[in-house]
Design an enzyme around this catalytic site. Structure first.
Site, PDB file in Angstrom:
ATOM      1  N   LYS A 164       0.835  -1.210   0.000  1.00  0.00           N
ATOM      2  CA  LYS A 164       0.000   0.000   0.000  1.00  0.00           C
ATOM      3  C   LYS A 164       0.871   1.261   0.000  1.00  0.00           C
ATOM      4  O   LYS A 164       0.542   2.257  -0.662  1.00  0.00           O
ATOM      5  CB  LYS A 164      -0.915  -0.003   1.237  1.00  0.00           C
ATOM      6  CG  LYS A 164      -1.727   1.272   1.452  1.00  0.00           C
ATOM      7  CD  LYS A 164      -2.631   1.598   0.279  1.00  0.00           C
ATOM      8  CE  LYS A 164      -3.661   2.660   0.624  1.00  0.00           C
ATOM      9  NZ  LYS A 164      -3.190   3.832   1.300  1.00  0.00           N
ATOM     10  N   GLU A 171       1.269   6.729  -6.708  1.00  0.00           N
ATOM     11  CA  GLU A 171       0.196   7.734  -6.800  1.00  0.00           C
ATOM     12  C   GLU A 171       0.771   9.153  -6.808  1.00  0.00           C
ATOM     13  O   GLU A 171       0.353  10.001  -7.600  1.00  0.00           O
ATOM     14  CB  GLU A 171      -0.724   7.521  -5.593  1.00  0.00           C
ATOM     15  CG  GLU A 171      -1.810   8.527  -5.357  1.00  0.00           C
ATOM     16  CD  GLU A 171      -2.416   8.316  -3.952  1.00  0.00           C
ATOM     17  OE1 GLU A 171      -2.820   7.176  -3.636  1.00  0.00           O
ATOM     18  OE2 GLU A 171      -2.458   9.289  -3.161  1.00  0.00           O
TER      19      GLU A 171
END
Lengths: 291, 291, 291, 291
Positions: A164, A171
């Site tokens: 993550k 991102e």
């Protein structure tokens, strides 16, 4: 399946709703009594049949540590704790070891999806031993998006949060990519319809993506983003990504540039650029801007 | 609608097929007589009824310049030339001016879609005057993907290629983002299923995209990319993006880092790192690796 | 003044010599009996009159920790330990606290100068409480270069190593600056005498420096550095500089780029560039280089 | 030796003085009659005995082009023009060709030294054919600093300006290196005397340099640079360095980061960071700062 859920904020609250919609029995605890189903963690444990599963969804760091410490004293051998918060992967191994001493299992779950998760499902990246992970499959199935994607058992304890974390690093750089392109297009007079350029890219291009869709949404609300300041927080996971890269001698130039751009965006004035101005003045007599 | 198409390579050939499938009459010319419908550009012009439209789909730079020069001598006032190649936006204005002297219109079209375009349609970013662009609408409609996206009239002459250039700059940084994340995940032992992590990201995450889908395809063919060398060409548009940014004083740290990573990937050995090694040895007596 | 010195390697051995040349009495200890003046740390302490000063000059991390632990058990209240190694500044506060419990003072000293220090003196950046630092002034004066510069009491415990760490971060980016410029000059045919360009810069330019002098020395030994590989280690302090910047939300683009360039220089092939190659092949059918 | 000097601004005026101090006869021309020794370029040429040498020291670009065009019409075969301004190296070849058609030689000279040059001498990087360069040796000797350094015949026409351009690129990254380090030191409370740290580095360290001396001067005038804004112009040569690197596929991460930091320093608000803020808000409901 029955599950305890600690932390009923924006994320936890929506996850409780999505789990209940899927037919699971969720006992939620929050320090805010208006949100909480039980008075405290002891009552939470009492309401769950053994072997218990308790999903922790509270701020990373001290709050998570405190909840896990408490659960370590309350839960019983055979129970499992899932840390679904944004914990640093280096914490996971510690938590797993502490709980293992009492026979309690530990699973770390990186959760993506933000405010869209309730409706579309949460992408889950999970770390832990197979026996602990497999038992929670019905919960993961309810939380994840429909279809074949959105869930992975990434590896050992810590692997879920690590995956993550890297997701967030990627991102950062993807957002930076669109942002740099947008600024350049806005700067050039011959391009008259930057928003429509972005909109058109949503099909048939190499760079179509969900983030691009969101960029178009944002430009539809405020075509030149005139109402916003160029100020961006960072959540910690971008920093950890760069630190993990440094630990592993992996060069991350684009992700790191994206993190530094956020740091700079939060400075009213740049100390380092004061030094540049001072040096230019020293050797060249270049004018400096005084405050 | 009738259109001439100059250049029937991988891109041009597929575009001819897609246009014909949509019911348009395409007269194609290529220096390779096996691909060509006509013997030369004069015959191409003769086969088209006025006002003509001729789409040029040949390598940017000298080849495009030569074709446009020839068309300038053959076509008539009221005709239109479309440059659909990867020309630099700075060439467009020159081409438009040269053709305008003879009453010929000019439209620049940035085309994205690669090998997937025949089936899915080509994203089109178009620059030019409204009267020239509007007349070509049926052609753009046939080439673009179905649905509301994939086509934009971005602005004046040059805006189409500029938008496509920035698209490619963004593409470089997005690819770099995934690539950096992938390398970091592959480096960490606790993450045991990097390919499955990537696969899981295809739904519910912030970073889902078409490029991510392609990355999963690539990992399905070669899980650790063992068969490839870490060697990447660049096509010119990334370079032009950085140059345009420099001209406009726009900082592009992530896109530029992505371009430089490609430059470095093509060096057998890095001269600059030889200098670093030499300096370390000079001041610290640090060992250097001899060839 | 009398001082104990633990660690008589390349740095420690030269420092002992420079201190003795200045008239100080140095009792040196090393695990290598051929270098050592005493058999062990207990004998070292016995040979020094109270209040003792012991300078630790051993590898950072576990070795330094072990020596400081041992000295904590051997030394007496009023004594002082100086850590002159390349310890991370975060270790200093821990060491100071541990020793303070036994009434022992702690001073951290960042030392620059490498193989040139014996002759030219060592630049010293010192952290610690004034009372501990002031007592050691004769030692610092003997080690530092002649003249007004080369020594600073930078601040509290840890400030010495922090300042030295930042020194090294700056050093990385300065080296990178010359290295990038050198590669570009070497690449351009019109510049026929790159070495002589570098040599000429040694006077009258903005970029004259000691590192530039060293670069000229290196080019005099091997004009195009043909004998070297472009491979550069990093010593830890560059990494810590970037980590400290991340902790403090300070953007360090040039220093970080320099660190990443070293990481990349040590890779036989770049995993991230394999992913770039794979993606280019997926969407564009671009050729990839197979192994 | 006799020389004409066109452009008597801050640089040109000081150079006239330094040349005269060395015993050369300098006929200066400037559009400002108060500075000029002659009324126009024709009179300048008349006052010089053949073969003439005319040093042009005017702003790069159109002004330099115009002066060289005029000199091309006035000077005679065997004369030589020296461009000592900050011209782009790509202009040099054009100028050399134009002048060669009339039998006039051309030499390009990159000049470093700024406001310190009159006293300390100017570092000179010279490009051109040996016969032209050698004739000017007395002039170069008078301008350059004393001692063995500060002058180089770098190569063919253009090599002088190219070397000076790379010098400036290196300068950007060196300044950025000190600036980044300074900001980090200022941020950390344990380092109490950042200015004194910088001062101490002036001897015995790896990073001692003339720029470091200037940084100390600047901090002595304004310890925390409180009076300055973090705003830095760039002069063009940094941009050209990056463009030359792109043309030659040379990665320049540190120099480019330094250039981009200057671009960003001049923005009141960052458009690209507005897009980052907008995207964060879209997917995460993160608060944005409104104007």
């Amino acid at each position: 399946m029955q599950i305890g859920l600690v932390g009923l904020g924006k994320m936890g609250g929506n996850m409780r709703e999505r789990l209940r919609n899927a037919g699971h029995e969720v006992i939620g605890y929050d320090t805010n009594p208006e949100l909480s189903d039980v008075k405290n963690l002891v009552e939470l444990a009492d309401r769950l049949a053994a072997p218990r599963a308790v999903w922790v969804m509270v701020p990373a760091g001290r709050v998570t540590q405190s909840v896990i410490d408490q659960l370590g004293g309350i839960l019983k051998p055979g129970d499992t704790v899932i840390d679904g918060g944004n914990s640093r992967w280096t914490d996971d191994e510690k938590h797993a070891e502490e709980l293992a001493k009492r026979g309690i299992g530990f699973v770390d779950a990186g959760v993506s999806g933000g405010v869209w998760g309730l409706e579309n499902g949460y992408a889950l990246m999970v770390g832990g031993e197979k026996e602990h992970v497999d038992r929670l499959k019905p919960i993961f199935d309810a939380l994840k998006p429909e279809g074949p994607y959105g869930y992975v058992h990434a590896g050992k304890v810590g692997a879920g949060h690590f995956a993550k974390m890297v997701h967030n690093g990627i991102e950062y750089a993807m957002m930076q990519a669109y942002a740099e392109g947008w600024e350049l297009l806005e700067k050039v007079p011959s391009v008259e319809n930057v928003r429509e350029v972005f909109r058109s890219w949503q099909e048939g291009t190499v760079i179509r993506s969900w983030l691009l869709d969101l960029a178009v949404n944002a430009l539809d609300e405020d075509e030149h983003l005139d109402k916003l300041r160029g100020y961006a927080e960072d959540s910690g996971e971008g920093r950890w990504t760069v630190e993990a890269a440094i630990d592993n001698a992996v060069p991350l130039p684009a992700i790191t540039a994206s993190l530094f751009a956020r740091f700079a965006s939060r400075q009213d004035d740049s100390p380092q650029m004061k030094m540049i101005a001072a040096l230019r003045n020293q050797f060249g007599g270049h004018a400096v801007e005084k405050k």
